[in-house]
Motif scaffolding. Sequence first.
Motif, PDB file in Angstrom:
ATOM      1  N   VAL A 177       0.837  -1.206   0.000  1.00 55.00           N
ATOM      2  CA  VAL A 177       0.000   0.000   0.000  1.00 55.00           C
ATOM      3  C   VAL A 177       0.869   1.252   0.000  1.00 55.00           C
ATOM      4  O   VAL A 177       0.597   2.238  -0.706  1.00 55.00           O
ATOM      5  N   THR A 178       1.956   1.223   0.792  1.00 52.17           N
ATOM      6  CA  THR A 178       2.827   2.395   0.880  1.00 52.17           C
ATOM      7  C   THR A 178       3.490   2.702  -0.453  1.00 52.17           C
ATOM      8  O   THR A 178       3.554   3.873  -0.895  1.00 52.17           O
ATOM      9  N   THR A 179       4.006   1.666  -1.134  1.00 51.88           N
ATOM     10  CA  THR A 179       4.668   1.898  -2.420  1.00 51.88           C
ATOM     11  C   THR A 179       3.689   2.438  -3.456  1.00 51.88           C
ATOM     12  O   THR A 179       4.045   3.294  -4.280  1.00 51.88           O
ATOM     13  N   VAL A 180       2.446   1.968  -3.433  1.00 53.64           N
ATOM     14  CA  VAL A 180       1.449   2.477  -4.384  1.00 53.64           C
ATOM     15  C   VAL A 180       1.127   3.940  -4.090  1.00 53.64           C
ATOM     16  O   VAL A 180       1.041   4.784  -5.002  1.00 53.64           O
ATOM     17  N   LEU A 181       0.957   4.287  -2.808  1.00 48.12           N
ATOM     18  CA  LEU A 181       0.639   5.671  -2.456  1.00 48.12           C
ATOM     19  C   LEU A 181       1.783   6.616  -2.829  1.00 48.12           C
ATOM     20  O   LEU A 181       1.550   7.759  -3.248  1.00 48.12           O
ATOM     21  N   VAL A 182       2.995   6.148  -2.685  1.00 49.05           N
ATOM     22  CA  VAL A 182       4.145   7.007  -2.978  1.00 49.05           C
ATOM     23  C   VAL A 182       4.338   7.198  -4.472  1.00 49.05           C
ATOM     24  O   VAL A 182       4.660   8.289  -4.949  1.00 49.05           O
ATOM     25  N   THR A 183       4.126   6.149  -5.248  1.00 50.79           N
ATOM     26  CA  THR A 183       4.459   6.199  -6.682  1.00 50.79           C
ATOM     27  C   THR A 183       3.263   6.451  -7.588  1.00 50.79           C
ATOM     28  O   THR A 183       3.439   6.637  -8.789  1.00 50.79           O
ATOM     29  N   GLU A 184       2.056   6.442  -7.061  1.00 50.98           N
ATOM     30  CA  GLU A 184       0.862   6.507  -7.922  1.00 50.98           C
ATOM     31  C   GLU A 184       0.814   7.784  -8.758  1.00 50.98           C
ATOM     32  O   GLU A 184       0.474   7.759  -9.950  1.00 50.98           O
ATOM     33  N   SER A 185       1.185   8.898  -8.186  1.00 49.92           N
ATOM     34  CA  SER A 185       1.038  10.179  -8.895  1.00 49.92           C
ATOM     35  C   SER A 185       2.035  10.342 -10.032  1.00 49.92           C
ATOM     36  O   SER A 185       1.806  11.150 -10.944  1.00 49.92           O
ATOM     37  N   VAL A 186       3.117   9.559 -10.034  1.00 49.57           N
ATOM     38  CA  VAL A 186       4.136   9.732 -11.073  1.00 49.57           C
ATOM     39  C   VAL A 186       4.330   8.484 -11.917  1.00 49.57           C
ATOM     40  O   VAL A 186       5.170   8.497 -12.823  1.00 49.57           O
ATOM     41  N   MET A 187       3.614   7.415 -11.605  1.00 47.25           N
ATOM     42  CA  MET A 187       3.814   6.194 -12.381  1.00 47.25           C
ATOM     43  C   MET A 187       3.140   6.295 -13.744  1.00 47.25           C
ATOM     44  O   MET A 187       2.224   7.111 -13.945  1.00 47.25           O
ATOM     45  N   SER A 188       3.592   5.484 -14.673  1.00 48.11           N
ATOM     46  CA  SER A 188       3.051   5.484 -16.027  1.00 48.11           C
ATOM     47  C   SER A 188       1.622   4.961 -16.023  1.00 48.11           C
ATOM     48  O   SER A 188       1.311   3.979 -15.332  1.00 48.11           O
ATOM     49  N   PRO A 189       0.721   5.568 -16.761  1.00 49.15           N
ATOM     50  CA  PRO A 189      -0.671   5.079 -16.805  1.00 49.15           C
ATOM     51  C   PRO A 189      -0.787   3.671 -17.369  1.00 49.15           C
ATOM     52  O   PRO A 189      -1.794   2.997 -17.136  1.00 49.15           O
ATOM     53  N   ASP A 190       0.226   3.222 -18.134  1.00 52.82           N
ATOM     54  CA  ASP A 190       0.152   1.876 -18.718  1.00 52.82           C
ATOM     55  C   ASP A 190       0.498   0.775 -17.708  1.00 52.82           C
ATOM     56  O   ASP A 190       0.274  -0.398 -18.002  1.00 52.82           O
ATOM     57  N   ARG A 191       1.047   1.152 -16.581  1.00 51.10           N
ATOM     58  CA  ARG A 191       1.442   0.129 -15.598  1.00 51.10           C
ATOM     59  C   ARG A 191       0.226  -0.416 -14.865  1.00 51.10           C
ATOM     60  O   ARG A 191      -0.753   0.312 -14.645  1.00 51.10           O
ATOM     61  N   LEU A 192       0.306  -1.711 -14.524  1.00 49.46           N
ATOM     62  CA  LEU A 192      -0.809  -2.332 -13.802  1.00 49.46           C
ATOM     63  C   LEU A 192      -0.988  -1.661 -12.449  1.00 49.46           C
ATOM     64  O   LEU A 192      -0.011  -1.326 -11.766  1.00 49.46           O
ATOM     65  N   PHE A 193      -2.240  -1.489 -12.048  1.00 52.06           N
ATOM     66  CA  PHE A 193      -2.547  -0.786 -10.806  1.00 52.06           C
ATOM     67  C   PHE A 193      -3.698  -1.513 -10.101  1.00 52.06           C
ATOM     68  O   PHE A 193      -4.656  -1.927 -10.755  1.00 52.06           O
ATOM     69  N   PRO A 194      -3.683  -1.681  -8.788  1.00 50.82           N
ATOM     70  CA  PRO A 194      -2.671  -1.180  -7.857  1.00 50.82           C
ATOM     71  C   PRO A 194      -1.453  -2.107  -7.699  1.00 50.82           C
ATOM     72  O   PRO A 194      -0.450  -1.704  -7.127  1.00 50.82           O
ATOM     73  N   TRP A 195      -1.557  -3.400  -8.153  1.00 47.49           N
ATOM     74  CA  TRP A 195      -0.424  -4.314  -8.002  1.00 47.49           C
ATOM     75  C   TRP A 195       0.217  -4.567  -9.355  1.00 47.49           C
ATOM     76  O   TRP A 195      -0.455  -4.944 -10.320  1.00 47.49           O
ATOM     77  N   SER A 196       1.506  -4.392  -9.400  1.00 52.18           N
ATOM     78  CA  SER A 196       2.259  -4.755 -10.594  1.00 52.18           C
ATOM     79  C   SER A 196       2.504  -6.263 -10.581  1.00 52.18           C
ATOM     80  O   SER A 196       2.063  -6.977  -9.670  1.00 52.18           O
ATOM     81  N   ILE A 197       3.241  -6.754 -11.576  1.00 52.18           N
ATOM     82  CA  ILE A 197       3.530  -8.191 -11.631  1.00 52.18           C
ATOM     83  C   ILE A 197       4.293  -8.642 -10.384  1.00 52.18           C
ATOM     84  O   ILE A 197       3.924  -9.614  -9.717  1.00 52.18           O
ATOM     85  N   MET A 198       5.373  -7.917 -10.064  1.00 56.30           N
ATOM     86  CA  MET A 198       6.150  -8.277  -8.873  1.00 56.30           C
ATOM     87  C   MET A 198       5.357  -8.027  -7.588  1.00 56.30           C
ATOM     88  O   MET A 198       5.514  -8.736  -6.603  1.00 56.30           O
ATOM     89  N   GLY A 199       4.506  -7.004  -7.615  1.00 61.02           N
ATOM     90  CA  GLY A 199       3.659  -6.778  -6.443  1.00 61.02           C
ATOM     91  C   GLY A 199       2.731  -7.946  -6.187  1.00 61.02           C
ATOM     92  O   GLY A 199       2.495  -8.347  -5.041  1.00 61.02           O
ATOM     93  N   MET A 200       2.179  -8.508  -7.276  1.00 66.10           N
ATOM     94  CA  MET A 200       1.348  -9.713  -7.130  1.00 66.10           C
ATOM     95  C   MET A 200       2.151 -10.882  -6.560  1.00 66.10           C
ATOM     96  O   MET A 200       1.670 -11.644  -5.707  1.00 66.10           O
ATOM     97  N   VAL A 201       3.400 -11.026  -7.025  1.00 65.86           N
ATOM     98  CA  VAL A 201       4.231 -12.133  -6.555  1.00 65.86           C
ATOM     99  C   VAL A 201       4.474 -12.024  -5.050  1.00 65.86           C
ATOM    100  O   VAL A 201       4.308 -12.993  -4.300  1.00 65.86           O
ATOM    101  N   PHE A 202       4.877 -10.838  -4.590  1.00 67.33           N
ATOM    102  CA  PHE A 202       5.165 -10.675  -3.171  1.00 67.33           C
ATOM    103  C   PHE A 202       3.907 -10.816  -2.320  1.00 67.33           C
ATOM    104  O   PHE A 202       3.906 -11.493  -1.288  1.00 67.33           O
ATOM    105  N   GLN A 203       2.824 -10.174  -2.722  1.00 66.08           N
ATOM    106  CA  GLN A 203       1.600 -10.251  -1.935  1.00 66.08           C
ATOM    107  C   GLN A 203       1.010 -11.653  -1.973  1.00 66.08           C
ATOM    108  O   GLN A 203       0.532 -12.172  -0.963  1.00 66.08           O
TER     109      GLN A 203
END
Length: 438
Positions: free
Chosen positions: A111-137
């Motif tokens: 949750v923290t990484t998404v809140l920190v990076t959401e405003s500057v991340m690319s719109p094409d990136r998966l949200f809220p969990w990226s591929i690696m975010g899915m792996v870790f969670q």
Amino acid sequence: MGAVTSSRAVRLRAAVRRAPRALYEELWAAPADRVPRMGEPDAPVWRPSLLVLLIIAAACFTVPRTNELTVYPTGGISGWAVLAALAQSVALVVGMIRPVGAWWAATVLSVTTVLVTESVMSPDRLFPWSIMGMVFQGGALFLLALRVPPRRALGALALTLLAGVALTLNTTQRHNMDLDRSAPVFVVALVLGAALRSLRLARRDLVDQAELTADERARRTLLEERNRIARELHDVVAHHMSVISIQAQVAPHLVKDPSDELKENLTGIRENALEALAELRRVLGVLRSEEAPAQSARHTPQPSLDRLGALVASVRSAGLAVTLSTTGEPRPLPPGVELSAYRIVQEALSNVMRHAPGASARVEIGHRAAGLTVRVTNTAPLRPSPASPGSHGVRHGLLGMRERTTMLGGDLASGPAPGGGWEVTAVLPVTGTTEDLP
């Protein structure tokens, strides 16, 4: 209608007030299943290997996770991204030891990484969990489901999905939403972990049940052996009581002009002997009521040391090479001692035939001043047997031998012999008079 609505509102408020407490107990205070550590009984041998593989996987995932968190236009790797990726990797590894705390850490970090990076991340990136975010969670949920009941794992899954929904509702730009793809990943991770936990618990219950069954089988075998001993000793004791009764009846005729007092005493002895014999038969009749032997077998004399030769010949005819030797000066022994010695030799030779195919055996009977020594040894088997000397069959046979030895106040020793064989030694004390019964 108003009363019903009011009642529902009261229950809803009560449930809302209890929710934080229930959440605390289910997903924080309640301990996870304890896994035995290395060196403890039933410790899983696969756990160290899984821990090593998990560390390697977490280290390998750190690099792509760092790249995902580096979203600034410069493209350089930031220290914050490296730190966050390492923290998630450590949380995943800690899940092997503290799954509940590791899941909380993984969720908070995600949750923290998404809140920190959401405003500057690319719109094409998966949200809220990226591929690696899915792996870790998903990994954190999998390790949690391995160690907690399904109810608690489902609560963790629900909180994870609620966190994802909350993040999607609080965005500053349009994103490529992936809840429809991440949710199945998390569900599969949880189901797989719960299934493996159920399998582990089922195996543990099976082992516990097998131990209980083995203990019950041993107890039943011991009771059956005691019943058998009691039935055999009934014949021995009944014979002695019958002899006492007959001697008391005949004694007055062996004395010229016996006194009335002598006749009265001998009559009392005979009546007491007959009464004791009747009581003995009545009590032992309960033992004979189940699996009662045939009528002819009831009147068959109980075996003694004189029949060891016939027993050895019978075993030889079955294919076992066996020798019989006697040391010391033979003398009359109490029937119970001879019966127990015969049965110990019989059971020991039966164990040799069952569990040591191709071996040879030796039976030694030692007459000593203090008692009788019975020693049965066998060589190593020539071919493997499904029932080894440590199997249940031998243990049950030894139960009967030990019961007979203990009944006489003797000692029994058994164990491996030099060269891969087996040895059974029983010392049966004898008081020195044939009138003494065991």
